[in-house]
Each structure stands twice: as C-alpha cells, then as structure tokens.
Write a protein that holds these residues in place. Structure first.
Motif, PDB file in Angstrom:
ATOM      1  N   ALA A  55       0.978  -1.104   0.080  1.00 27.07           N
ATOM      2  CA  ALA A  55      -0.152  -0.231   0.028  1.00 27.07           C
ATOM      3  C   ALA A  55       0.959   1.200  -0.056  1.00 27.07           C
ATOM      4  N   GLY A  56       1.950   1.080   0.735  1.00 26.62           N
ATOM      5  CA  GLY A  56       2.893   2.364   0.771  1.00 26.62           C
ATOM      6  C   GLY A  56       3.444   2.377  -0.513  1.00 26.62           C
ATOM      7  N   LEU A  57       3.782   1.526  -1.246  1.00 25.83           N
ATOM      8  CA  LEU A  57       4.548   1.691  -2.546  1.00 25.83           C
ATOM      9  C   LEU A  57       3.603   2.174  -3.535  1.00 25.83           C
ATOM     10  N   ILE A  58       2.427   1.835  -3.527  1.00 28.43           N
ATOM     11  CA  ILE A  58       1.385   2.240  -4.433  1.00 28.43           C
ATOM     12  C   ILE A  58       1.069   3.583  -4.156  1.00 28.43           C
ATOM     13  N   ALA A  59       1.226   4.041  -2.943  1.00 27.02           N
ATOM     14  CA  ALA A  59       0.687   5.480  -2.411  1.00 27.02           C
ATOM     15  C   ALA A  59       2.034   6.474  -3.142  1.00 27.02           C
ATOM     16  N   ALA A  60       3.206   5.686  -3.147  1.00 25.31           N
ATOM     17  CA  ALA A  60       4.324   6.476  -3.447  1.00 25.31           C
ATOM     18  C   ALA A  60       3.950   7.009  -5.266  1.00 25.31           C
ATOM     19  N   THR A  61       3.378   6.194  -5.774  1.00 23.99           N
ATOM     20  CA  THR A  61       3.075   6.453  -7.085  1.00 23.99           C
ATOM     21  C   THR A  61       1.834   7.481  -7.295  1.00 23.99           C
ATOM     22  N   GLY A  62       1.357   7.549  -6.371  1.00 20.53           N
ATOM     23  CA  GLY A  62       0.343   8.724  -6.441  1.00 20.53           C
ATOM     24  C   GLY A  62      -1.203   8.154  -6.691  1.00 20.53           C
ATOM     25  N   LYS A  63      -1.117   6.851  -7.038  1.00 21.04           N
ATOM     26  CA  LYS A  63      -2.529   6.228  -7.069  1.00 21.04           C
ATOM     27  C   LYS A  63      -3.480   6.255  -6.071  1.00 21.04           C
ATOM     28  N   LEU A  64      -2.710   6.296  -4.809  1.00 24.78           N
ATOM     29  CA  LEU A  64      -3.688   6.305  -3.608  1.00 24.78           C
ATOM     30  C   LEU A  64      -2.815   7.241  -2.771  1.00 24.78           C
ATOM     31  N   SER A  65      -3.672   7.969  -1.988  1.00 17.82           N
ATOM     32  CA  SER A  65      -3.030   9.013  -0.901  1.00 17.82           C
ATOM     33  C   SER A  65      -2.639   8.114   0.187  1.00 17.82           C
ATOM     34  N   PHE A  66      -1.515   8.539   0.510  1.00 18.06           N
ATOM     35  CA  PHE A  66      -0.459   8.140   1.537  1.00 18.06           C
ATOM     36  C   PHE A  66      -1.301   8.336   3.034  1.00 18.06           C
ATOM     37  N   THR A  67      -1.912   9.595   3.389  1.00 17.94           N
ATOM     38  CA  THR A  67      -2.544   9.799   4.287  1.00 17.94           C
ATOM     39  C   THR A  67      -3.859   9.063   4.533  1.00 17.94           C
ATOM     40  N   GLY A  68      -4.550   8.878   3.184  1.00 17.46           N
ATOM     41  CA  GLY A  68      -5.955   8.192   3.337  1.00 17.46           C
ATOM     42  C   GLY A  68      -5.764   6.845   3.517  1.00 17.46           C
ATOM     43  N   VAL A  69      -4.529   6.230   2.920  1.00 21.13           N
ATOM     44  CA  VAL A  69      -4.258   4.755   3.113  1.00 21.13           C
ATOM     45  C   VAL A  69      -3.978   4.464   4.853  1.00 21.13           C
ATOM     46  N   CYS A  70      -3.272   5.317   5.263  1.00 19.50           N
ATOM     47  CA  CYS A  70      -2.877   5.289   6.918  1.00 19.50           C
ATOM     48  C   CYS A  70      -4.003   5.160   7.652  1.00 19.50           C
ATOM     49  N   ALA A  71      -4.978   6.395   7.367  1.00 24.12           N
ATOM     50  CA  ALA A  71      -5.941   6.461   8.236  1.00 24.12           C
ATOM     51  C   ALA A  71      -6.865   5.487   8.106  1.00 24.12           C
ATOM     52  N   VAL A  72      -7.377   4.868   6.898  1.00 20.57           N
ATOM     53  CA  VAL A  72      -8.192   3.863   6.778  1.00 20.57           C
ATOM     54  C   VAL A  72      -7.762   2.323   7.248  1.00 20.57           C
ATOM     55  N   MET A  73      -6.428   2.204   7.231  1.00 19.07           N
ATOM     56  CA  MET A  73      -6.004   1.034   7.852  1.00 19.07           C
ATOM     57  C   MET A  73      -5.790   1.107   9.445  1.00 19.07           C
ATOM     58  N   ILE A  74      -5.603   2.237  10.039  1.00 22.15           N
ATOM     59  CA  ILE A  74      -5.478   2.184  11.510  1.00 22.15           C
ATOM     60  C   ILE A  74      -6.760   2.204  11.823  1.00 22.15           C
ATOM     61  N   THR A  75      -7.826   2.856  11.207  1.00 23.64           N
ATOM     62  CA  THR A  75      -9.433   2.557  11.724  1.00 23.64           C
ATOM     63  C   THR A  75      -9.657   1.263  11.702  1.00 23.64           C
ATOM     64  N   ALA A  76      -9.368   0.609  10.545  1.00 22.20           N
ATOM     65  CA  ALA A  76      -9.737  -0.979  10.460  1.00 22.20           C
ATOM     66  C   ALA A  76      -9.132  -1.500  11.465  1.00 22.20           C
ATOM     67  N   SER A  77      -7.770  -1.366  11.720  1.00 23.25           N
ATOM     68  CA  SER A  77      -7.294  -2.021  12.753  1.00 23.25           C
ATOM     69  C   SER A  77      -7.722  -2.137  14.070  1.00 23.25           C
ATOM     70  N   ILE A  78      -8.178  -0.756  14.698  1.00 23.32           N
ATOM     71  CA  ILE A  78      -8.614  -0.389  15.892  1.00 23.32           C
ATOM     72  C   ILE A  78     -10.162  -1.091  15.953  1.00 23.32           C
ATOM     73  N   LEU A  79     -10.800  -1.023  14.858  1.00 31.12           N
ATOM     74  CA  LEU A  79     -12.277  -1.374  14.911  1.00 31.12           C
ATOM     75  C   LEU A  79     -12.138  -3.208  14.969  1.00 31.12           C
ATOM     76  N   GLY A  80     -10.972  -3.794  14.252  1.00 36.18           N
ATOM     77  CA  GLY A  80     -11.050  -5.079  14.180  1.00 36.18           C
ATOM     78  C   GLY A  80     -10.528  -5.677  15.524  1.00 36.18           C
ATOM     79  N   ASP A  81      -9.732  -4.752  16.398  1.00 36.91           N
ATOM     80  CA  ASP A  81      -9.306  -5.301  17.682  1.00 36.91           C
ATOM     81  C   ASP A  81     -10.408  -5.324  18.547  1.00 36.91           C
ATOM     82  N   ILE A  82     -11.241  -4.173  18.319  1.00 41.59           N
ATOM     83  CA  ILE A  82     -12.546  -4.319  19.119  1.00 41.59           C
ATOM     84  C   ILE A  82     -13.436  -5.282  19.067  1.00 41.59           C
ATOM     85  N   THR A  83     -13.771  -5.731  17.859  1.00 41.39           N
ATOM     86  CA  THR A  83     -14.382  -6.913  17.379  1.00 41.39           C
ATOM     87  C   THR A  83     -13.912  -8.056  17.979  1.00 41.39           C
ATOM     88  N   GLY A  84     -12.535  -8.339  17.742  1.00 40.19           N
ATOM     89  CA  GLY A  84     -11.941  -9.685  18.269  1.00 40.19           C
ATOM     90  C   GLY A  84     -12.132  -9.637  19.882  1.00 40.19           C
TER      91      GLY A  84
END
Length: 210
Positions: A55-84
C-alpha cells in the motif's frame, strides 16, 4: 448463474497480484483485509505486513493517498481489535475446546495465550508485529477480561505504530527508488517469503521451548 460468472471472470483477469487487488478495491479492500486480519480468526490467512508495504509503494506512485491509506488501515485495525475483544469476551474459554477448521486453529489460540501470559497487556501492542498472533491476541484479551481502557490504549498505540512503520517503509522505498515500482510484484514476493520464513523460525522456536 451465467451472469455471476460473467461478473467474476473479469475480476480474475484483472486481479492477479496483491498490488492489482489494492488498485482494484482501493481503500475499501484495504479496510476489509486489515479489519479481518486483526479482528477475525480467518485473519491469519491474509497478507499483513506485505499488504502495508505494498500500500505504501502504491501510495508513492500517487495512485492512492498516503494519508488516506494510513487513516483507513489504522481505523480498520482498531475496529478489528474491538471486534476480536468482544468475540473473546462473549464466547469465552469454550473457544479453547473448539476443533480446528480451515478458519480456526486451536494451537494458534494457545500460542497467543502463552504470548499474553508472558507480556500481559502489552501483548496487544507487540502482537501487531507478529503474524498469526495478531489475529488471535484481541480475542485472548477478551477471554482474559483485560480492562477495556487498557485494551484500547494498547490497541490504538499499536495500530498507529504498526501501520505507519510498514506503510512508511513502502512509501519511502517507492519514493526514493521509483524503479522499484516496476518490480513491485517481485518485491512483494520477496517480502512475503521473508515473512513466511520468519514465521516458520518463530514457530520452531516456540515448539522447542515447549
């Protein structure tokens, strides 16, 4: 039936590698994979660190936003933790008597319990960086009735450090060495290989200690 096949066929033609999957699914697929890996038993089958680096490599090409990628995955990780956590709190100790299936391994749960007994609440933080363990750690924390505020502290801090470290690594490599993007699939293969080898070594060490 034929309509379903017609819809699915282009997917397999266009999505052959991890980077293809990320580009095809965008932020949504990143969210789903990270959420499943951190909150569901099936997570141990999914790409973890390699997904973040890619995801970081793809963000470096500009096809995805680095900030957006990190924000989405951090949120998913925390919500996944709470679910578990609440899965463990709800199902409790009977999970240790559950039979192995394709999506559940009792030995992984027991290994995570041993990890938890050794590191306590810090397990939620450390488990981020340990494949397999991170898919079961939050459930074990729920079974052990870890105080929720403590759990959230380690979950949030661990998610931020894990996501930012590996995603930034991928972004740095992609931005500093643009030619690496052309060899993206080979890089992913090497990363996955290293992760698999380190996991095998870790499992062998755990078995020798037991």
């Amino acid at each position: 039936m034929l309509e379903a096949i017609g819809i699915i066929s282009p997917f397999f033609l266009d999505v052959k590698t991890l980077d293809d999957l990320i580009l095809w699914g965008g932020y949504g697929i990143l969210f789903l994979i990270v959420f499943a890996e951190t909150g569901l038993f099936v997570g141990f089958l999914l790409p973890g660190d390699s997904l973040l680096i890619t995801a970081g490599l793809i963000a470096a090409t500009g096809k995805l936003s680095f900030t957006g990628v990190c924000a989405v995955m951090i949120t998913a990780s925390i919500l996944g933790d709470i679910t578990g956590y609440f899965i463990g709190k709800h199902l409790g100790k009977p999970l240790f008597e559950k039979q192995n299936t394709l999506f559940f391994r009792q030995d992984y749960l027991l290994r995570t319990q041993a990890f938890y007994e050794k590191h306590g609440g810090k397990t939620i933080f450390f488990a981020r960086f340990v494949p397999v363990i991170r898919s079961f750690a939050t459930t074990v924390a729920g079974i052990a009735s870890m105080p929720f505020p403590v759990f959230i502290f380690f979950s949030v801090s661990g998610a931020i450090c894990w996501i930012l470290f590996f995603t930034s690594l991928g972004y740095y490599l992609g931005a500093s060495f643009p030619q690496l993007v052309e060899c993206l699939n080979l890089i992913i293969l090497v990363i996955v290989g290293l992760i698999v080898i380190s996991t095998i070594v870790r499992v062998i060490r755990l078995r020798n200690q037991s």
